[in-house]
Design an enzyme around this catalytic site. Structure first.
Site, mmCIF file in Angstrom:
data_model
loop_
_atom_site.group_PDB
_atom_site.id
_atom_site.type_symbol
_atom_site.label_atom_id
_atom_site.label_comp_id
_atom_site.label_asym_id
_atom_site.label_seq_id
_atom_site.Cartn_x
_atom_site.Cartn_y
_atom_site.Cartn_z
ATOM 1 N N GLU A 60 -3.143 -6.123 -8.796
ATOM 2 C CA GLU A 60 -2.300 -6.611 -7.529
ATOM 3 C C GLU A 60 -3.192 -8.088 -7.223
ATOM 4 O OE1 GLU A 60 -3.308 -3.468 -7.716
ATOM 5 O OE2 GLU A 60 -1.367 -2.575 -7.550
ATOM 6 N N HIS A 129 -0.497 5.901 -0.424
ATOM 7 C CA HIS A 129 0.760 5.448 -0.836
ATOM 8 C C HIS A 129 1.487 5.132 0.480
ATOM 9 C CE1 HIS A 129 -0.277 6.695 -4.957
ATOM 10 N NE2 HIS A 129 0.844 6.251 -5.015
#
Length: 325
Positions: A60, A129
């Protein structure tokens, strides 16, 4: 005009922006040939080429760093963070660089970056998540945070975000992807950023929310109407910066406010909304400000998430408490 899900509206919106501006680039983990974990970019690589829609390594920090470099070179990058819970891996680039660079350079350089990420509970995802971490972004100056509540707004807000010269974090609630359908124009259109929207008119209490909780608020408003309580539902759409004018106008109209967020109560977006109401509309209030949120605990494992998440029943109970104060 056809009815479509939010995921289809987002895919269509991305495709339109790719074709409208050759500087738009989409990249992230598995967004190319696989079309993304939720298929938001399904078919876009085949339609627009692997130089416009492409995969990145599972990093990321590299994704956001690439976005910043491309933006400084004149591109309009639209990177995807595969799940919002992974944002911790890239907060240095987002909060320390992307959000600050326009100010640091005195406005001489633009960073037209639209970072997309799915988030939100109710779909039984693994740990990290589903977390609602938008409060972290909302307190970051220089970064706009947009959260649609349905397909029509999603497509129009996404177009506005990509065309903006400012960095935008565009959050998409996973439960909204395929749970509702709305009429969405076939042609390209925009929905203005930084503007809240009254989804339902009312006179007795204002339910203020964003994302999936707007849908729960609308369900609650339907039930409240059966008991003679007319609830107004205000969808913030952009949580940073807030549309303070719309918030104040609605609360002055109804005299009562219930603030609804899926995130934990502490340090959430609705704390700032409450502050705006207290500072600018307190003399219009007929009762205390009500709040509905998740408990101040880590997000539970999926077996317990339905108990932990706020829902229409919680909103109804709080609205009745405030109206009958």
């Amino acid at each position: 005009m056809a009815k479509m899900t939010m995921i289809k509206a987002i895919t269509k919106g991305l495709d339109e922006e790719l074709k409208r501006d050759e500087k738009v680039l989409i990249f992230g983990e598995d967004v190319g040939r696989n079309g993304g974990v939720f298929r938001a970019t399904d078919g876009l690589q085949d339609e627009n080429g692997a130089d416009r829609v492409f995969d990145t390594p599972l990093a990321e920090s590299g994704i956001s760093g690439l976005a910043m470099g491309l933006a400084l070179e004149g591109f309009r990058p639209v990177p995807e963070i595969q799940f919002f819970g992974f944002v911790f891996e890239t907060m240095d680039e987002i909060a320390g660089q992307i959000a600050r660079t326009g100010h640091r350079m005195g406005g001489s350089r633009k960073l037209p970056i639209t970072l997309r990420a799915p988030f939100g509970g109710g779909v039984h995802t693994p740990e990290l998540h589903a977390d609602s971490l938008e409060g972290l972004l909302a307190q970051t100056p220089g970064l706009r945070v947009v959260i649609p509540s349905g397909p029509y707004d999603a497509k129009g807000l996404l177009a506005s975000a990509i065309r903006s010269d400012d960095p935008v974090f565009f959050l998409e609630h996973m439960k909204l992807y395929r749970s509702i359908k709305e009429e969405v124009p076939d042609e390209s259109y925009t929905v203005p950023l930084d503007k809240a929207d009254v989804k339902r008119e009312g006179k007795d209490v204002t339910l203020i929310s964003y994302g999936y909780m707007v849908q729960e608020s609308l369900k609650a408003a339907d039930e409240l109407a059966k008991d003679g309580i007319e609830a107004e539902v205000l969808d913030l759409r952009t949580i940073s910066p807030l549309d303070e004018e719309a918030i104040v106008a609605s609360v002055k109209k109804t005299g009562r406010a219930v603030l609804v967020q899926e995130a934990q109560n502490q340090a959430g977006v609705m704390g700032q909304v409450a502050s705006v109401i207290a500072e600018k509309a307190i003399l219009s209030l007929e009762s205390p400000i009500g709040r509905v949120s998740a408990p101040d605990t880590p997000y539970p494992f999926s077996q317990a998430e339905e108990i932990w998440l706020p829902n229409k029943k919680d909103i109804i109970n709080k609205a009745k408490e405030i109206v009958n104060y």
